[in-house]
Every structure is written in C-alpha cells, then in structure tokens.
Design a protein around this motif. Structure first.
Motif, PDB file in Angstrom:
ATOM      1  N   ALA A  26     -29.783  47.058  49.603  1.00  0.00           N
ATOM      2  CA  ALA A  26     -28.871  47.693  48.789  1.00  0.00           C
ATOM      3  C   ALA A  26     -28.960  48.251  47.004  1.00  0.00           C
ATOM      4  O   ALA A  26     -30.314  47.368  46.655  1.00  0.00           O
ATOM      5  CB  ALA A  26     -27.540  47.257  49.214  1.00  0.00           C
ATOM      6  N   THR A  27     -28.784  49.057  46.942  1.00  0.00           N
ATOM      7  CA  THR A  27     -29.130  49.506  45.310  1.00  0.00           C
ATOM      8  C   THR A  27     -28.483  47.762  44.076  1.00  0.00           C
ATOM      9  O   THR A  27     -26.887  47.309  44.441  1.00  0.00           O
ATOM     10  CB  THR A  27     -28.404  50.328  45.050  1.00  0.00           C
ATOM     11  OG1 THR A  27     -28.656  51.732  45.943  1.00  0.00           O
ATOM     12  CG2 THR A  27     -27.770  51.064  43.556  1.00  0.00           C
ATOM     13  N   LEU A  67     -27.637  57.151  41.132  1.00  0.00           N
ATOM     14  CA  LEU A  67     -26.263  57.934  41.548  1.00  0.00           C
ATOM     15  C   LEU A  67     -26.896  59.447  40.639  1.00  0.00           C
ATOM     16  O   LEU A  67     -26.583  60.599  41.782  1.00  0.00           O
ATOM     17  CB  LEU A  67     -25.335  57.362  40.775  1.00  0.00           C
ATOM     18  CG  LEU A  67     -24.490  58.214  41.165  1.00  0.00           C
ATOM     19  CD1 LEU A  67     -23.581  58.600  42.485  1.00  0.00           C
ATOM     20  CD2 LEU A  67     -22.709  57.911  39.901  1.00  0.00           C
ATOM     21  N   GLU A  68     -27.106  59.146  39.530  1.00  0.00           N
ATOM     22  CA  GLU A  68     -28.003  60.645  39.036  1.00  0.00           C
ATOM     23  C   GLU A  68     -28.489  61.175  39.545  1.00  0.00           C
ATOM     24  O   GLU A  68     -28.554  62.426  39.945  1.00  0.00           O
ATOM     25  CB  GLU A  68     -27.683  60.316  37.684  1.00  0.00           C
ATOM     26  CG  GLU A  68     -26.853  60.328  36.497  1.00  0.00           C
ATOM     27  CD  GLU A  68     -26.976  59.696  35.106  1.00  0.00           C
ATOM     28  OE1 GLU A  68     -26.335  59.176  34.265  1.00  0.00           O
ATOM     29  OE2 GLU A  68     -28.120  59.600  34.915  1.00  0.00           O
ATOM     30  N   MET A  69     -29.881  60.375  40.122  1.00  0.00           N
ATOM     31  CA  MET A  69     -30.969  60.937  40.357  1.00  0.00           C
ATOM     32  C   MET A  69     -30.761  61.789  42.079  1.00  0.00           C
ATOM     33  O   MET A  69     -31.177  62.653  42.544  1.00  0.00           O
ATOM     34  CB  MET A  69     -32.009  60.528  40.354  1.00  0.00           C
ATOM     35  CG  MET A  69     -32.400  59.904  39.395  1.00  0.00           C
ATOM     36  SD  MET A  69     -33.533  58.186  39.628  1.00  0.00           S
ATOM     37  CE  MET A  69     -34.795  59.052  39.935  1.00  0.00           C
ATOM     38  N   ARG A  70     -30.019  60.921  42.818  1.00  0.00           N
ATOM     39  CA  ARG A  70     -29.162  61.606  44.219  1.00  0.00           C
ATOM     40  C   ARG A  70     -28.872  62.498  43.770  1.00  0.00           C
ATOM     41  O   ARG A  70     -28.705  62.963  45.114  1.00  0.00           O
ATOM     42  CB  ARG A  70     -28.710  60.116  44.925  1.00  0.00           C
ATOM     43  CG  ARG A  70     -27.887  60.161  46.514  1.00  0.00           C
ATOM     44  CD  ARG A  70     -28.193  58.708  46.949  1.00  0.00           C
ATOM     45  NE  ARG A  70     -29.546  57.902  46.669  1.00  0.00           N
ATOM     46  CZ  ARG A  70     -29.700  56.704  46.948  1.00  0.00           C
ATOM     47  NH1 ARG A  70     -27.997  56.638  48.303  1.00  0.00           N
ATOM     48  NH2 ARG A  70     -30.981  56.290  46.997  1.00  0.00           N
ATOM     49  N   VAL A  71     -27.744  62.332  43.124  1.00  0.00           N
ATOM     50  CA  VAL A  71     -26.871  63.988  43.828  1.00  0.00           C
ATOM     51  C   VAL A  71     -27.392  64.744  42.795  1.00  0.00           C
ATOM     52  O   VAL A  71     -27.498  65.347  43.555  1.00  0.00           O
ATOM     53  CB  VAL A  71     -25.248  63.053  42.081  1.00  0.00           C
ATOM     54  CG1 VAL A  71     -24.397  64.791  42.391  1.00  0.00           C
ATOM     55  CG2 VAL A  71     -24.444  62.111  43.172  1.00  0.00           C
ATOM     56  N   ASN A 211     -17.326  59.865  46.517  1.00  0.00           N
ATOM     57  CA  ASN A 211     -16.803  57.937  47.194  1.00  0.00           C
ATOM     58  C   ASN A 211     -16.232  58.304  48.049  1.00  0.00           C
ATOM     59  O   ASN A 211     -16.735  57.415  48.758  1.00  0.00           O
ATOM     60  CB  ASN A 211     -15.538  58.005  45.709  1.00  0.00           C
ATOM     61  CG  ASN A 211     -15.441  56.201  45.839  1.00  0.00           C
ATOM     62  OD1 ASN A 211     -17.045  55.772  46.342  1.00  0.00           O
ATOM     63  ND2 ASN A 211     -14.316  55.865  45.688  1.00  0.00           N
ATOM     64  N   GLY A 212     -15.072  59.309  48.337  1.00  0.00           N
ATOM     65  CA  GLY A 212     -14.655  59.016  49.863  1.00  0.00           C
ATOM     66  C   GLY A 212     -13.726  57.895  50.000  1.00  0.00           C
ATOM     67  O   GLY A 212     -13.042  57.532  51.178  1.00  0.00           O
ATOM     68  N   HIS A 213     -13.788  56.744  49.536  1.00  0.00           N
ATOM     69  CA  HIS A 213     -12.718  55.604  49.692  1.00  0.00           C
ATOM     70  C   HIS A 213     -11.649  55.445  48.857  1.00  0.00           C
ATOM     71  O   HIS A 213     -10.838  54.323  49.015  1.00  0.00           O
ATOM     72  CB  HIS A 213     -13.842  54.450  49.662  1.00  0.00           C
ATOM     73  CG  HIS A 213     -14.669  54.770  50.608  1.00  0.00           C
ATOM     74  ND1 HIS A 213     -15.995  55.584  50.634  1.00  0.00           N
ATOM     75  CD2 HIS A 213     -14.591  54.314  52.315  1.00  0.00           C
ATOM     76  CE1 HIS A 213     -16.124  55.261  51.552  1.00  0.00           C
ATOM     77  NE2 HIS A 213     -15.829  54.551  52.493  1.00  0.00           N
ATOM     78  N   GLY A 214     -11.179  56.155  47.893  1.00  0.00           N
ATOM     79  CA  GLY A 214      -9.990  56.506  47.048  1.00  0.00           C
ATOM     80  C   GLY A 214      -9.384  54.967  46.504  1.00  0.00           C
ATOM     81  O   GLY A 214      -8.755  54.794  45.789  1.00  0.00           O
ATOM     82  N   ALA A 248     -20.670  53.379  39.356  1.00  0.00           N
ATOM     83  CA  ALA A 248     -22.173  53.941  40.218  1.00  0.00           C
ATOM     84  C   ALA A 248     -22.165  53.722  41.658  1.00  0.00           C
ATOM     85  O   ALA A 248     -22.740  54.256  42.999  1.00  0.00           O
ATOM     86  CB  ALA A 248     -22.956  53.810  39.431  1.00  0.00           C
ATOM     87  N   TRP A 249     -22.557  51.666  41.496  1.00  0.00           N
ATOM     88  CA  TRP A 249     -22.747  51.754  42.738  1.00  0.00           C
ATOM     89  C   TRP A 249     -21.672  51.527  43.324  1.00  0.00           C
ATOM     90  O   TRP A 249     -22.346  52.144  44.425  1.00  0.00           O
ATOM     91  CB  TRP A 249     -22.160  50.281  42.510  1.00  0.00           C
ATOM     92  CG  TRP A 249     -22.927  49.368  43.618  1.00  0.00           C
ATOM     93  CD1 TRP A 249     -24.132  48.647  43.478  1.00  0.00           C
ATOM     94  CD2 TRP A 249     -22.570  48.584  44.674  1.00  0.00           C
ATOM     95  NE1 TRP A 249     -24.392  48.042  44.957  1.00  0.00           N
ATOM     96  CE2 TRP A 249     -22.902  48.134  45.237  1.00  0.00           C
ATOM     97  CE3 TRP A 249     -21.071  48.092  44.840  1.00  0.00           C
ATOM     98  CZ2 TRP A 249     -22.287  46.755  46.426  1.00  0.00           C
ATOM     99  CZ3 TRP A 249     -20.669  47.550  45.433  1.00  0.00           C
ATOM    100  CH2 TRP A 249     -21.301  46.979  46.642  1.00  0.00           C
ATOM    101  N   LEU A 250     -20.527  51.974  43.783  1.00  0.00           N
ATOM    102  CA  LEU A 250     -19.730  52.354  45.099  1.00  0.00           C
ATOM    103  C   LEU A 250     -19.895  53.523  45.235  1.00  0.00           C
ATOM    104  O   LEU A 250     -19.584  53.672  46.710  1.00  0.00           O
ATOM    105  CB  LEU A 250     -17.998  51.737  44.015  1.00  0.00           C
ATOM    106  CG  LEU A 250     -17.481  50.663  44.532  1.00  0.00           C
ATOM    107  CD1 LEU A 250     -15.724  50.522  43.101  1.00  0.00           C
ATOM    108  CD2 LEU A 250     -17.826  50.009  45.562  1.00  0.00           C
ATOM    109  N   ILE A 251     -19.719  55.148  44.159  1.00  0.00           N
ATOM    110  CA  ILE A 251     -19.741  55.673  44.783  1.00  0.00           C
ATOM    111  C   ILE A 251     -21.173  56.423  45.493  1.00  0.00           C
ATOM    112  O   ILE A 251     -21.206  56.770  46.341  1.00  0.00           O
ATOM    113  CB  ILE A 251     -20.115  56.879  43.539  1.00  0.00           C
ATOM    114  CG1 ILE A 251     -19.031  56.695  43.184  1.00  0.00           C
ATOM    115  CG2 ILE A 251     -20.258  58.216  44.207  1.00  0.00           C
ATOM    116  CD1 ILE A 251     -18.661  57.541  41.709  1.00  0.00           C
ATOM    117  N   LEU A 252     -21.998  55.346  45.141  1.00  0.00           N
ATOM    118  CA  LEU A 252     -23.580  55.782  46.029  1.00  0.00           C
ATOM    119  C   LEU A 252     -23.002  54.778  47.095  1.00  0.00           C
ATOM    120  O   LEU A 252     -23.976  55.602  48.359  1.00  0.00           O
ATOM    121  CB  LEU A 252     -24.312  54.299  45.156  1.00  0.00           C
ATOM    122  CG  LEU A 252     -25.421  55.581  43.767  1.00  0.00           C
ATOM    123  CD1 LEU A 252     -26.191  54.274  43.082  1.00  0.00           C
ATOM    124  CD2 LEU A 252     -26.396  55.607  44.317  1.00  0.00           C
TER     125      LEU A 252
END
Length: 403
Positions: A26-27, A67-71, A211-214, A248-252
């Motif tokens: 995990a990140t 996160l930035e690099m992934r998106v 993110n998708g989880h509100g 950022a961790w949650l969005i990843l």
C-alpha cells in the motif's frame, strides 16, 4: 512506474513509490507538514531548486506526488498538481494563467461555483468573461478578443449534459494561441482524455469519481510539466489550495477501483435513462447514452461511454419537483456525484444557485430540471424507486387542485 497505456493498469500501478526500507504494498502515508534536512546547505539547496527533495507539504509531499503522477498517466499528460478541492483546481488553473486586463471565454453552462468564480470574482480584478454556446464552434471564434487568454469548458456540461467537440475547440485555441482548459470530472480519464484532442489543461473535482467514496474533497490539474510547475509555484503555493497527504492517500485507494466502478455506473445509468425516457411523467431526458441525445454521436470517438450522471425534466412545476425528490427512498438528496450511493438534487436551487434566474434559463437550467448521480446499487431497485415517486405525481397534483 508502469509503462502500460491501459488505464485499468495505470489506475493501480502508475507513480508507485518504491518503499525500499519496508516494502509496503500500500502507498505509504507521509502525514507530515515539514521535512528534515541533513544540514543547512541541503535546506538552502532545496529552496533554491538546486537539489531534489521535499521541504514542506504545501510545496510537495511523497504521497501527494504519487497521486499526481498516477492521474497524469491516466490522462495521458506529462504532470499534475493535486489541490484541496475541485474549485481549488479550477481557480488554480485560471489564476496562474490570467492577469488584470485578460479575457476568458467559457461554455455557457458550467458548474455553479465555476460560473461564480469567473463572472463574480475574477471580474472584480479586471478580468473579463464571455459565456457562449460552444456547441457551435464559430461562437467561440466570434467571441475571441485580442486579450483572450483562456477558453474554459466542461463536457458533458453540468448539469444538462451537453457534449462539446473537444478537437474543434482545441483547434480554435491553438490557432489563436489561447490556453484551453477542460473540466473532465463527469467522465474521468477512464471514459475521456481531453489531452488527446489537444486540450492544454484538464481539471477534475477528485471529490467525485476519482475518490468515489464520498469522504474526500479534492481536485487535480493535469497538463504539461511547464504549465503544472507554473501553477504549483504561483497560484497553489501562494494561495495555498493544496491537498492534504491523507486525502491524497484516500484518493489513491479509490483510484484502484475506478475503472470497474465507472463500468457499473455507466451500465446502471443507461438502464435508468432508458426507463425515464419512456415514462409518461418525464418531459425530457438529458443523457448522451440515449440515441435521442445530440451528444450520442461522440460516443466511440471522443468518449467511451456516457458516464453516470443524468438530468431530466418532469412534467410538473417547482413544488412538484421538490415533492418528487422528497419521495425518493434509495436516492439520497445531496449534491456531488460519483459516489457508490445514488444521489438526487435540484440544480436551480442547489448546485447552480449562484446563477440568477435569467442566467439559469439562458444556460438551459429550468426550475423543473432534476439531476441524478446513478450509483452502484442494482439498477432494478433504482428504477423502482424512481417509479414509485413518479407514480404519485398525478395524485399530488389532484390533491393540490382540490385544496
């Protein structure tokens, strides 16, 4: 970092931090505000840009950087900047590229706060804005002035799901040496990559599908390395709309399931839209997945599918629309979109309330327009919920008439 060009793989592997010390799958969450220097010279060198490394989390953080690099990889763009909110992304992209005396051209209907930023806030600082119907690209050409610096658009447009021709708009922007900015929140890089069509900067409200989880508010700006560095070192650094490492961790975490979530959102939304289009109490459905929608021609070329957001007009009035929303049982009355839960809201009184009534009508946002974000529940249950509320429209109207 993965070299895959498939967004499903990029969503899991791109930008991965190599945790050599502990080998974490995990990140790692670098929940720190500041970073320790080995000595004074290293600190000075980092501030001077002569040495790599982190200084302070407002300026950069390892978790945020992943996160930035992934998106950026998913959007097919060079780099990205993570922001504290979606509006942080919109304002950061605009403010870094504008100054007093400049002019913006925007699509006629945009998210309410984007509209308020351009029409109410930026005009206070001597920046002009012209809102045009971008479904006809010549309207953009006709609005260009000598001081036009930015063309801003959403596609599909929030809330009435108008689809714009990205390639045509980007070509106009490049012809006149104007920066083009597209909000890709509704479709995400899974369904649409505006950079492939020549758009310079892509923004997202990462609060939504990414993110998708509100449970997060955040934004992302994607573009060339030069543009992103300019945005980071001016608007974001000095105004401070930067993301927290934890968000950022949650969005990843959310990104790993984005492609399969989007697939389900689209499947459900298509079924719901087809149900609504055939219902006697629905006047109009706005969803590009329907063959009756003008934007349907872009599916398969500009966009892979129509997404999970639907707008529709009910055959009633403002009070009838409010009553319809209040009767929903599975659909939660809430703004935002892209969550696992299905949401329903009234744009005129909620997300687009910064518009005056005249401005809303000009943008095609009526008092009876309803917007839903179709979630991940079973489509049959969602349709049943809509049906039970629609079925009561005549009963309610009859009751009001008697009263």
């Amino acid at each position: 970092m993965t070299t895959s060009k498939h967004v499903e793989t990029q969503a899991i592997h791109s930008g991965r931090i190599n945790d050599e010390q502990f080998g974490s799958l995990a990140t790692p969450l670098y929940q720190t505000s500041t970073f320790i220097f080995d000595d004074a010279k290293q600190g000075a060198d980092r501030f001077a840009g002569e040495a790599e490394g982190y200084i302070y989390s407002r300026l950069g953080n390892p978790t945020t950087r992943q996160l930035e690099m992934r998106v950026a990889a998913m959007e097919g763009m060079e780099d990205a900047a993570a922001t504290a909110t979606g509006m942080g992304a919109v304002s950061g992209a605009l403010l870094a590229n504008l100054q007093c005396g400049d002019h913006i051209i925007s699509s006629k209907a945009v998210y309410g706060c984007s509209y308020a930023l351009m029409s109410h806030m930026l005009t206070k600082f001597g920046i002009e804005v012209t809102f045009v119907d971008m479904t006809e690209p010549e309207n953009i050409e006709n609005a260009i002035q000598e001081n036009t610096k930015v063309i801003f658009l959403e596609t599909p447009i929030n809330p009435n799901m108008v689809v714009l021709d990205l390639a045509a708009i980007a070509a106009i922007a490049k012809k006149h040496d104007i920066i083009s900015i597209a909000d890709n929140t509704f479709l995400t890089p899974v369904l649409q990559q505006p950079g492939q069509f020549g758009i310079d900067i892509v923004v997202h409200s990462a609060t939504k599908y990414l993110n998708g989880h509100g449970d997060v508010v955040a934004g992302i700006i994607c573009g060339s390395s030069e543009m992103i560095m300019n945005i980071k070192m001016t608007a974001l650094k000095d105004i401070g709309a930067t993301i927290s490492p934890h968000d950022a961790w949650l969005i990843l975490r959310g990104l790993k399931t984005l492609p399969i979530r989007i697939e389900r959102h689209c499947e459900n939304a298509q079924k719901v839209a087809e149900f609504l289009e055939g219902h006697e109490h629905i006047a109009q459905v706005y969803y590009p997945g329907l063959k009756s929608h003008p934007g349907n021609k872009f599916i398969g070329s500009q966009m892979k599918a129509a997404g999970g957001v639907i707008a529709f007009e009910i055959k009633s009035d403002l009070k009838g629309g409010e009553a319809f929303i209040n009767r929903m049982k599975l659909f939660s009355i809430a703004v935002s979109l892209g969550d696992a839960e299905s949401l329903i809201q009234h744009p005129a009184s909620m997300t687009h309330s910064p518009y005056t009534q005249e401005e809303r009508l000009e943008a095609g946002i009526s008092d009876t327009l309803i917007r839903i974000s179709v979630g991940l529940e079973h489509s049959d249950d969602l349709i049943a919920d809509l049906e039970q509320s629609l079925a009561q429209i005549n009963n309610q109207d009859n009751h009001q008439d008697v009263a």
